[in-house]
Design an enzyme around this catalytic site. Structure first.
Site, mmCIF file in Angstrom:
data_model
loop_
_atom_site.group_PDB
_atom_site.id
_atom_site.type_symbol
_atom_site.label_atom_id
_atom_site.label_comp_id
_atom_site.label_asym_id
_atom_site.label_seq_id
_atom_site.Cartn_x
_atom_site.Cartn_y
_atom_site.Cartn_z
ATOM 1 N N GLU A 175 0.825 -1.198 0.000
ATOM 2 C CA GLU A 175 0.000 0.000 0.000
ATOM 3 C C GLU A 175 0.870 1.262 0.000
ATOM 4 O O GLU A 175 1.804 1.387 0.793
ATOM 5 C CB GLU A 175 -0.915 0.000 1.218
ATOM 6 C CG GLU A 175 -1.874 1.169 1.269
ATOM 7 C CD GLU A 175 -2.709 1.188 2.546
ATOM 8 O OE1 GLU A 175 -3.753 1.855 2.542
ATOM 9 O OE2 GLU A 175 -2.305 0.536 3.548
ATOM 10 N N LYS B 81 -10.301 2.254 -1.949
ATOM 11 C CA LYS B 81 -10.437 1.696 -0.605
ATOM 12 C C LYS B 81 -11.764 2.122 0.020
ATOM 13 O O LYS B 81 -12.096 3.309 0.077
ATOM 14 C CB LYS B 81 -9.256 2.176 0.247
ATOM 15 C CG LYS B 81 -9.149 1.573 1.628
ATOM 16 C CD LYS B 81 -7.848 2.044 2.262
ATOM 17 C CE LYS B 81 -7.602 1.444 3.636
ATOM 18 N NZ LYS B 81 -6.286 1.868 4.161
ATOM 19 N N CYS C 17 -5.704 -2.851 2.744
ATOM 20 C CA CYS C 17 -5.362 -2.697 4.157
ATOM 21 C C CYS C 17 -6.565 -2.794 5.104
ATOM 22 O O CYS C 17 -7.015 -3.887 5.399
ATOM 23 C CB CYS C 17 -4.580 -1.405 4.364
ATOM 24 S SG CYS C 17 -3.603 -1.385 5.896
#
Length: 290
Positions: A44, A117, A154
């Site tokens: 990331e 995300k 994540c």
């Protein structure tokens, strides 16, 4: 014929030198390709230090358009090497509107699209809500030359709903570019507990959905944070077939037996036995009295 795919994991430490970070990522991709990787995943926000440890408006200058300069470079690299590249970037969508976004480049250099995300954390050292608007593209799968892949990012790792939906959309592999670590002064017991929880929740996504999971994290000390590395790969039943070191930069290529998904889904038919007509309460924030 048996179907096997080789995935490449590039686990790096980052610095404030943006060009150095990009060059290191490129070198890792080249090394992984030379070792036979077909799909290669970067960590990331590999292009910079993890800037979300502070709330600083100057850091918005790190963002870029997607597609844009970085995807153009990775597109050329993917085509040259004949590999799929999963690249996590800081997206500037418009003035004052930013996302934590991962782009996927196919093995012929085609830009296949991006995933934004969905789950954005806000914790000490992880002030992502200051920078990122939650994704609005929904969950995504990408039909690459070698496999149909799902990409989550994540904090998405902690949400079984995200893995389930992405798997139900046809993802054969789940990739998680990641930046997570310990406070550098934290005790070892807490460190082990946190890493175990992090890996366990992702292993459970593999078990519940019958798909392999590939998680790629960064290493190194940045400010008060020691990123814990520990990138890993599971098979389609959550068995860890590879786990990286917690300290070292590395490039690893892991072969995944894709036929195992059918085997595990047949013998452990979780998808068959889902009672979808009973799941509407999951759409509530919390199930209490109205």
């Amino acid at each position: 014929m048996k179907r096997k795919i080789k995935v490449g994991l590039v686990q790096n430490a980052c610095s404030g030198d943006l060009s150095s970070n990009f060059n290191k990522a490129e070198q890792g991709i080249r090394e992984a390709a030379q070792k036979g990787a077909q799909i290669i995943c970067l960590q990331e926000l590999f292009g910079s230090l993890y800037f979300c440890d502070v709330e600083d408006h100057d850091n918005f200058g790190l963002a870029e358009k997607i597609p844009g300069p970085s995807t153009d470079k990775f597109s050329a690299l993917a085509k040259e090497l004949g590999v799929v590249i999963i690249a996590s970037l800081f997206e500037k969508r418009a003035e004052g509107l930013y996302h934590n976004t991962t782009a996927v480049l196919d093995a012929d250099g085609t830009y296949l699209g991006k995933y934004r995300k969905m789950h954005i954390p806000d914790d000490p050292g992880f002030y992502e809500k200051f920078y990122f608007t939650p994704g609005d593209l929904g969950y995504k799968v990408f039909k690459t030359k070698f496999a149909t892949i799902g990409v989550l990012i994540c904090w998405d790792q902690w949400y079984p709903e995200a893995a389930r939906i992405t798997s139900l959309m046809g993802a054969e592999l789940l990739f998680y570019p990641t930046a997570i670590g310990w406070h550098k002064d934290q005790d070892e017991t807490t460190n082990k507990e946190q890493y175990h929880a992090w890996q366990t929740i992702q292993k459970s996504h593999a078990v519940a959905n019958g798909v392999p999971v590939v998680s790629v994290n960064r290493v190194g000390i940045e400010g008060d944070m020691k990123f814990w590395g520990g990138s890993f790969v599971t098979n389609a039943f959550g068995w860890v077939t590879y786990q990286a070191d917690h300290e070292k930069e590395l490039v690893h290529v892991e072969e995944i037996d894709m036929d195992l998904s059918d085997r595990y889904r047949t013998h452990w038919p979780f998808l068959r036995d889902r009672r979808i007509e009973t799941y509407s309460p999951i759409l509530k924030r919390f199930i209490d009295e109205d």
